[in-house]
Motif scaffolding. Sequence first.
Motif, PDB file in Angstrom:
ATOM      1  N   LEU B  24       0.834  -1.201   0.000  1.00  0.00           N
ATOM      2  CA  LEU B  24       0.000   0.000   0.000  1.00  0.00           C
ATOM      3  C   LEU B  24       0.868   1.250   0.000  1.00  0.00           C
ATOM      4  O   LEU B  24       0.680   2.163  -0.811  1.00  0.00           O
ATOM      5  CB  LEU B  24      -0.918  -0.008   1.229  1.00  0.00           C
ATOM      6  CG  LEU B  24      -1.755   1.258   1.462  1.00  0.00           C
ATOM      7  CD1 LEU B  24      -2.757   1.440   0.336  1.00  0.00           C
ATOM      8  CD2 LEU B  24      -2.479   1.217   2.809  1.00  0.00           C
ATOM      9  N   LEU B  25       1.851   1.299   0.888  1.00  0.00           N
ATOM     10  CA  LEU B  25       2.713   2.479   0.983  1.00  0.00           C
ATOM     11  C   LEU B  25       3.435   2.721  -0.344  1.00  0.00           C
ATOM     12  O   LEU B  25       3.570   3.855  -0.802  1.00  0.00           O
ATOM     13  CB  LEU B  25       3.746   2.297   2.095  1.00  0.00           C
ATOM     14  CG  LEU B  25       3.198   2.373   3.529  1.00  0.00           C
ATOM     15  CD1 LEU B  25       4.245   1.907   4.520  1.00  0.00           C
ATOM     16  CD2 LEU B  25       2.757   3.788   3.853  1.00  0.00           C
ATOM     17  N   GLU B  26       3.894   1.628  -0.976  1.00  0.00           N
ATOM     18  CA  GLU B  26       4.615   1.780  -2.242  1.00  0.00           C
ATOM     19  C   GLU B  26       3.715   2.350  -3.335  1.00  0.00           C
ATOM     20  O   GLU B  26       4.203   2.998  -4.257  1.00  0.00           O
ATOM     21  CB  GLU B  26       5.173   0.427  -2.698  1.00  0.00           C
ATOM     22  CG  GLU B  26       6.371  -0.018  -1.887  1.00  0.00           C
ATOM     23  CD  GLU B  26       6.813  -1.437  -2.224  1.00  0.00           C
ATOM     24  OE1 GLU B  26       6.162  -2.072  -3.093  1.00  0.00           O
ATOM     25  OE2 GLU B  26       7.776  -1.908  -1.627  1.00  0.00           O
ATOM     26  N   SER B  27       2.428   2.061  -3.239  1.00  0.00           N
ATOM     27  CA  SER B  27       1.540   2.525  -4.304  1.00  0.00           C
ATOM     28  C   SER B  27       0.964   3.903  -4.002  1.00  0.00           C
ATOM     29  O   SER B  27       0.089   4.378  -4.720  1.00  0.00           O
ATOM     30  CB  SER B  27       0.425   1.507  -4.549  1.00  0.00           C
ATOM     31  OG  SER B  27      -0.396   1.430  -3.435  1.00  0.00           O
ATOM     32  N   LEU B  28       1.439   4.562  -2.944  1.00  0.00           N
ATOM     33  CA  LEU B  28       0.938   5.891  -2.607  1.00  0.00           C
ATOM     34  C   LEU B  28       1.953   6.982  -2.972  1.00  0.00           C
ATOM     35  O   LEU B  28       3.146   6.803  -2.763  1.00  0.00           O
ATOM     36  CB  LEU B  28       0.651   5.983  -1.107  1.00  0.00           C
ATOM     37  CG  LEU B  28      -0.561   5.230  -0.586  1.00  0.00           C
ATOM     38  CD1 LEU B  28      -0.611   5.325   0.934  1.00  0.00           C
ATOM     39  CD2 LEU B  28      -1.844   5.771  -1.188  1.00  0.00           C
ATOM     40  N   PRO B  29       1.469   8.094  -3.486  1.00  0.00           N
ATOM     41  CA  PRO B  29       2.338   9.247  -3.708  1.00  0.00           C
ATOM     42  C   PRO B  29       2.904   9.723  -2.366  1.00  0.00           C
ATOM     43  O   PRO B  29       2.336   9.423  -1.309  1.00  0.00           O
ATOM     44  CB  PRO B  29       1.400  10.291  -4.311  1.00  0.00           C
ATOM     45  CG  PRO B  29       0.245   9.524  -4.844  1.00  0.00           C
ATOM     46  CD  PRO B  29       0.107   8.336  -3.966  1.00  0.00           C
ATOM     47  N   LEU B  30       3.983  10.494  -2.419  1.00  0.00           N
ATOM     48  CA  LEU B  30       4.752  10.817  -1.217  1.00  0.00           C
ATOM     49  C   LEU B  30       3.932  11.379  -0.058  1.00  0.00           C
ATOM     50  O   LEU B  30       4.087  10.955   1.085  1.00  0.00           O
ATOM     51  CB  LEU B  30       5.886  11.790  -1.569  1.00  0.00           C
ATOM     52  CG  LEU B  30       6.895  11.216  -2.576  1.00  0.00           C
ATOM     53  CD1 LEU B  30       7.960  12.249  -2.922  1.00  0.00           C
ATOM     54  CD2 LEU B  30       7.534   9.939  -2.059  1.00  0.00           C
ATOM     55  N   ARG B  31       3.041  12.333  -0.330  1.00  0.00           N
ATOM     56  CA  ARG B  31       2.327  12.988   0.759  1.00  0.00           C
ATOM     57  C   ARG B  31       1.408  11.998   1.475  1.00  0.00           C
ATOM     58  O   ARG B  31       1.441  11.854   2.690  1.00  0.00           O
ATOM     59  CB  ARG B  31       1.523  14.172   0.222  1.00  0.00           C
ATOM     60  CG  ARG B  31       1.355  15.320   1.202  1.00  0.00           C
ATOM     61  CD  ARG B  31       0.707  16.504   0.504  1.00  0.00           C
ATOM     62  NE  ARG B  31      -0.522  16.098  -0.182  1.00  0.00           N
ATOM     63  CZ  ARG B  31      -1.716  16.011   0.413  1.00  0.00           C
ATOM     64  NH1 ARG B  31      -1.854  16.343   1.685  1.00  0.00           N
ATOM     65  NH2 ARG B  31      -2.769  15.620  -0.262  1.00  0.00           N
ATOM     66  N   PHE B 258       7.080   6.482  -7.100  1.00  0.00           N
ATOM     67  CA  PHE B 258       6.725   7.894  -6.958  1.00  0.00           C
ATOM     68  C   PHE B 258       7.933   8.778  -6.670  1.00  0.00           C
ATOM     69  O   PHE B 258       7.799   9.857  -6.109  1.00  0.00           O
ATOM     70  CB  PHE B 258       5.681   8.065  -5.857  1.00  0.00           C
ATOM     71  CG  PHE B 258       4.354   7.511  -6.259  1.00  0.00           C
ATOM     72  CD1 PHE B 258       3.518   8.234  -7.089  1.00  0.00           C
ATOM     73  CD2 PHE B 258       3.971   6.252  -5.857  1.00  0.00           C
ATOM     74  CE1 PHE B 258       2.301   7.718  -7.485  1.00  0.00           C
ATOM     75  CE2 PHE B 258       2.755   5.725  -6.260  1.00  0.00           C
ATOM     76  CZ  PHE B 258       1.928   6.457  -7.069  1.00  0.00           C
ATOM     77  N   ALA B 259       9.115   8.286  -7.020  1.00  0.00           N
ATOM     78  CA  ALA B 259      10.300   9.123  -6.859  1.00  0.00           C
ATOM     79  C   ALA B 259      10.096  10.389  -7.673  1.00  0.00           C
ATOM     80  O   ALA B 259       9.360  10.387  -8.666  1.00  0.00           O
ATOM     81  CB  ALA B 259      11.534   8.375  -7.340  1.00  0.00           C
TER      82      ALA B 259
END
Lengths: 432, 432
Positions: B24-31, B258-259
């Motif tokens: 989940l975290l990997e698929s989320l944009p930074l904010r 999302f780098a």
Amino acid sequence: LDAGRMRSARRLVGNLHPAELARLLESLPLRERGVIWEMIGPDIEGDVLVELADEVRNGLIEGMATDELIAAVEGMEIDDLADLLAELPDALNREVLKSLDHQDHERLTQILAYDEDSAGGLMNVDIVTVRPDVTLDVVQRYLRARGEIPDGTDSIFVVDRDNKYKGALFLSRILTADQEKLVGEVMSTNVVPIPASARSKEVVWEFEHRDLLSAPVADEHNRVVGRITVDDVVDVIREEAEHSLMGAAGLDEEDDMFAPVAKSARRRALWLGINLATAFLAASVVDLFQTTIDKIVLLAVLMPVVPSMGGIAGTQSLTIMTRAIALGQIDKTNARRIFRKEVLVGVLNGFGWAAVVALFTLLWFKDWRIGAVIAGAMCINLVIAAAAGFAIPMTMKRMNIDPALAGGVVLTTITDVVGYMAFLGLGAMFLI
Amino acid sequence: LDAGRMRSARRLVGNLHPAELARLLESLPLRERGVIWEMIGPDIEGDVLVELADEVRNGLIEGMATDELIAAVEGMEIDDLADLLAELPDALNREVLKSLDHQDHERLTQILAYDEDSAGGLMNVDIVTVRPDVTLDVVQRYLRARGEIPDGTDSIFVVDRDNKYKGALFLSRILTADQEKLVGEVMSTNVVPIPASARSKEVVWEFEHRDLLSAPVADEHNRVVGRITVDDVVDVIREEAEHSLMGAAGLDEEDDMFAPVAKSARRRALWLGINLATAFLAASVVDLFQTTIDKIVLLAVLMPVVPSMGGIAGTQSLTIMTRAIALGQIDKTNARRIFRKEVLVGVLNGFGWAAVVALFTLLWFKDWRIGAVIAGAMCINLVIAAAAGFAIPMTMKRMNIDPALAGGVVLTTITDVVGYMAFLGLGAMFLI
């Protein structure tokens, strides 16, 4: 293979594990393969057959008499036997089924009722269950009276009187918890059964993300019907990975490396044929600009650069998207953001490499106008490539096509056509 | 994310498994990633960190205070903690090590002494051992007194008084065999310990081909130092597969989707730069034939076809060879035969598609001579492509380069250069 080497080969074969024998057979040319196959004892022939690539297995089975095959499958685990039967011709299938004892026959029929590619097809039906309202002491006496739990079992399952799943009882708990405690108190309830109809892919996901060694399989009424162990899941993971790698080149991971040349050539021809069609499509784009090239032959010289760069940039976006889709990381909320990011990366790399190429072209041909044309074409193609690398797998997913298999061909067709069109088109507009 | 959605997000986060949270975290944009990360309880933060892709993890750790990090790693399994520490900066590393109790500190130091990519780096040191000369009854009493065996344990290990490995005792046997029997009689001796120095690749091979759930790890004196469980092996398999897939496009599977755009663009630029060099190499070949193209512009139109077909045919051979090498199926005795086969397949497909292309060209341009030239070039390039598809991975293997990563670039450079050279060269010879 002379007499002395035959002896040492025989010794080697005797010491190998079925899976190792399978890899050995696959790496042997047809004649040697037959010789080694003859050396393998009938007690493990079945286990070797399961491990073989489809085409190699079918070749060996063709050379076996029906009773040899029946002898080979004796003593195989039921889930492996089910996998093997799924690959046999129907007539042989019936013969093998007839040869089984009643209990095995019934178990096998149960597994075969499920799709090979589902949890039901992966499971083993040889499970041990206990009730929640007995003490661990009773469980121990029951297990000892029953005898034989397969090596590598980490848990047995707890069911109620209707065979409905209640929880998993780890063998480690039976051995360490107070013997007067009830099964229901000691069992673990966070092991959720996998529906028998779940796809292999979902099974893999569960095992991989919950670090399971084994999991119960339940039917639609939550009744325990079987058990999946992680070794079968590992096989699925391996097959999926190979399928993606090989499929991207139009190959099948189940093919025999030593298949006759004509057969291999025919098989690989399909992908070449598709590529020929797309190559002629690209050629027909170039054909539109015959007169332009005729006037400025430099355009023909630099023609390969832009499509090739587009192919690489597009493949990068495509690979990232395909993987993210496979991992289930793409949904509506982040798709747009990823699209924007990929296109921006395309823009940045487009401008960056356009500058390099323009400079290089200027130095090579002392002509700034052709440098400007190739730079412009590069920008256009790298942005389109990024967009296509995003859009192709998204579209294929919606159409239920595996993007890992056909995505690359579609992508390079687009980047070739756009690349030639942009470069020669800009050339026609600004250089003549 | 408004207040209502925050509440439901919080509930969702509470229900997810660490691996699922990582995805989940990997698929989320930074904010959004930062917001969700805040919701994760410190008790499982460590487990989530282990599962994250390197770049995503490093981003989150940068935002954590040292004491937060120490709280997060508390209660993690030692082998997971070792993996995590390998990724942390040295200063943080020391802080975390200081925070551990003596026993954990010692265990961890043991694992960290081994290469991360070896059996020693994969193993867990929290093992249960028994002696061969005691009865199962004694073992049961010992285990009960000891308490706590991790869920999912399928076997414990049998060692002599010098801690040398003797065999594996399956929990299932303890539960079903006669309690008066000695451990030495009941243990399984065909589970061979894995040397701590074995590469991850060899560990995977052992697990995959012997259907193991867990295996003992021994040092060079055959003393049991740890235990590898299959869930860690599954992670290695998955990583290897992704590494091949992503590496072939010059990408790293540990990168953050999302780098920032600039960072991603820079990272992908390397592969584009290499490709630009090879594209200019191809262009310089075309450049040799400027006068030829100037006279017969049709050559420029058909120019893309031959290199493109060579690329596909070569990739097929390359893929098959790369896989066979990875599976250890290639040795001196069969290499020559495979080479001959690949080249013959190249000849057959070369001639076959040459005929098709010749016919097609004849129909399109009403010129049999240009058809003959493209057919001849096609034969040459497809044979060279097959030979290159064989030779490149063989050579790279000898040079210890992973053919899955760089093989494709080298191959297409060869098929491009040979393709243009053969087509335009034959054109120059026979059409002018």
